[in-house]
Motif scaffolding. Structure first.
Motif, mmCIF file in Angstrom:
data_model
loop_
_atom_site.group_PDB
_atom_site.id
_atom_site.type_symbol
_atom_site.label_atom_id
_atom_site.label_comp_id
_atom_site.label_asym_id
_atom_site.label_seq_id
_atom_site.Cartn_x
_atom_site.Cartn_y
_atom_site.Cartn_z
ATOM 1 N N UNK A 111 27.231 63.023 -6.316
ATOM 2 C CA UNK A 111 28.541 62.379 -6.447
ATOM 3 C C UNK A 111 29.292 62.460 -5.126
ATOM 4 N N UNK A 112 29.461 61.313 -4.476
ATOM 5 C CA UNK A 112 30.185 61.259 -3.222
ATOM 6 C C UNK A 112 31.665 61.033 -3.523
ATOM 7 N N UNK A 113 32.517 61.855 -2.908
ATOM 8 C CA UNK A 113 33.941 61.772 -3.212
ATOM 9 C C UNK A 113 34.748 61.718 -1.919
ATOM 10 N N UNK A 114 35.225 60.551 -1.563
ATOM 11 C CA UNK A 114 36.147 60.392 -0.444
ATOM 12 C C UNK A 114 37.293 59.523 -0.944
ATOM 13 N N UNK A 115 38.507 60.034 -0.845
ATOM 14 C CA UNK A 115 39.622 59.289 -1.413
ATOM 15 C C UNK A 115 40.954 59.686 -0.783
ATOM 16 N N UNK A 186 42.900 55.683 -3.721
ATOM 17 C CA UNK A 186 41.985 54.746 -3.063
ATOM 18 C C UNK A 186 40.644 55.450 -2.939
ATOM 19 N N UNK A 187 39.634 54.924 -3.632
ATOM 20 C CA UNK A 187 38.294 55.502 -3.634
ATOM 21 C C UNK A 187 37.416 54.791 -2.612
ATOM 22 N N UNK A 188 36.738 55.564 -1.786
ATOM 23 C CA UNK A 188 35.865 55.015 -0.749
ATOM 24 C C UNK A 188 34.443 55.469 -1.024
ATOM 25 N N UNK A 189 33.541 54.499 -1.275
ATOM 26 C CA UNK A 189 32.151 54.804 -1.577
ATOM 27 C C UNK A 189 31.265 54.232 -0.473
ATOM 28 N N UNK A 215 39.246 46.231 -7.247
ATOM 29 C CA UNK A 215 38.140 46.632 -6.387
ATOM 30 C C UNK A 215 37.974 45.649 -5.231
ATOM 31 N N UNK A 216 37.183 46.052 -4.238
ATOM 32 C CA UNK A 216 36.743 45.029 -3.300
ATOM 33 C C UNK A 216 35.605 44.254 -3.948
ATOM 34 N N UNK A 217 34.941 43.406 -3.183
ATOM 35 C CA UNK A 217 33.978 42.474 -3.778
ATOM 36 C C UNK A 217 32.643 43.120 -4.132
ATOM 37 N N UNK A 272 37.894 50.980 -4.180
ATOM 38 C CA UNK A 272 38.702 50.577 -5.327
ATOM 39 C C UNK A 272 40.087 51.187 -5.213
ATOM 40 N N UNK A 273 41.057 50.508 -5.828
ATOM 41 C CA UNK A 273 42.457 50.901 -5.770
ATOM 42 C C UNK A 273 43.008 51.051 -7.185
ATOM 43 N N UNK A 274 42.699 52.125 -7.916
ATOM 44 C CA UNK A 274 43.327 52.322 -9.220
ATOM 45 C C UNK A 274 44.722 52.928 -9.081
#
Length: 331
Positions: A111-115, A186-189, A215-217, A272-274
């Motif tokens: 699980x990668x977590x950068x936010x 803001x989640x960065x994957x 989300x982005x595309x 993504x921007x929840x």
């Protein structure tokens, strides 16, 4: 208090760890509902959002009134932040609390977590220390977007209230009205060659009331229904509406708190921007008396929201310990 992301272990609909780690299992031809808010027939809109909330706990809305240009500006500003050197991102790093920037890799489940996470509203809870100063347009764009999201949230909660036979403001009032907290994550994957093994965000339900996400595309968001994972199709400028634990509890289980997860992509960055909407931590939340009775007794305990958070986090910790003891670290 708005919590970032969590894992509800109290619901029987929680997918097992093996299902969380399994490859995508699509649910036949079923699609997550899409509701066009430009329809002038309000009774139709009420029926559609209520049906989606009862059957899925997640749906997408289009023609929602948020300017497309503003959504694009929000996404540009977010991507520019994550493109910054680490030293600049660390300027808004977390300092023991939940607000700020964080980068981490969680073992057990890959699980990668950068936010980046910070509060948006009400003004009394905002700490601009955790709002990036670079890119320079970040604050202006985010504040304008927040105004639109708050209006859209109130519309959706209004339709859901009417669909329950309540006053239009019932759900809004029962999560605190103007004191309800809004927070952005803001989640960065980043791309990964092992996207089938790496979960960007492990399966969870949101502990708050409702979340509105763009989300982005790059696809990757999935919802769990009928023991299967369903992909949410990317729709340009759509907003994904995700119901959380508190709407399930307030409605005595009539609305679902959808379990969802995010998958990484092999080649492209997914962002993504929840925006999470939750009661303040001293509010009592439980089934509304109007929705319970002799033939439908309360299914959930009424708790202060902060006490609910404590119980859920403890359950998550126990589940995590159990998973580490029972499952291998690689899959």
């Amino acid at each position: 208090m708005v919590a970032e992301r969590d894992h509800d272990t109290s619901s029987p609909s929680l997918p097992s760890l093996s299902k969380q780690l399994a490859g995508t299992t699509l649910g036949g031809s079923a699609d997550v509902p899409v509701v066009d808010l430009s329809v002038s027939d309000e009774e139709f809109l009420v029926r559609e959002v209520v049906k989606a909330s009862e059957e899925w706990g997640v749906f997408q809305v289009v023609n929602h009134g948020i300017p497309k240009e503003l959504m694009q500006q929000l996404q540009v500003a977010g991507k520019q932040f994550f493109d910054l050197p680490d030293t600049e991102k660390e300027a808004v790093a977390k300092e023991g609390g939940f607000e700020g920037y964080k980068r981490d890799y969680l073992e057990g489940i890959n699980n990668w977590d950068e936010h980046l996470f910070h509060r948006l509203s009400p003004p009394s809870v905002i700490n601009y220390k955790y709002w990036p100063k670079n890119p320079p347009q970040y604050r202006e764009v985010t504040e304008e977007y927040t105004k639109h999201i708050k209006r859209l949230t109130e519309k959706i909660l209004g339709w859901l209230s009417v669909g329950l036979g309540l006053s239009r403001v019932a759900l809004t009032q029962n999560i605190g009205d103007d004191t309800a907290e809004y927070a952005l994550r803001i989640n960065f994957y980043p791309p990964t060659k092992h996207s089938e093994l790496t979960i960007g965000a492990a399966a969870h339900s949101d502990m708050g009331a409702i979340a509105l996400l763009v989300p982005n595309e790059v696809p990757g968001l999935q919802a769990f229904k009928d023991e299967q994972w369903f992909d949410l199709n990317y729709i340009n400028s759509a907003v994904v509406v995700i119901l959380g634990d508190q709407l399930m509890r307030i409605t005595n289980g009539r609305f679902k708190n959808v379990f969802h997860r995010a998958k990484s992509d092999r080649e492209r960055v997914r962002i993504s921007w929840p925006i999470f909407v939750a009661p303040r931590d001293d509010m009592s939340i439980g089934p509304l008396p109007e929705l319970t009775g002799d033939d439908n007794p309360p299914k959930f305990e009424t708790l202060l929201y902060k006490d609910y958070i404590d119980k859920k986090i403890k359950g998550w910790a126990l589940e995590g310990l159990h998973s580490l003891l029972k499952t291998p670290k690689t899959i």
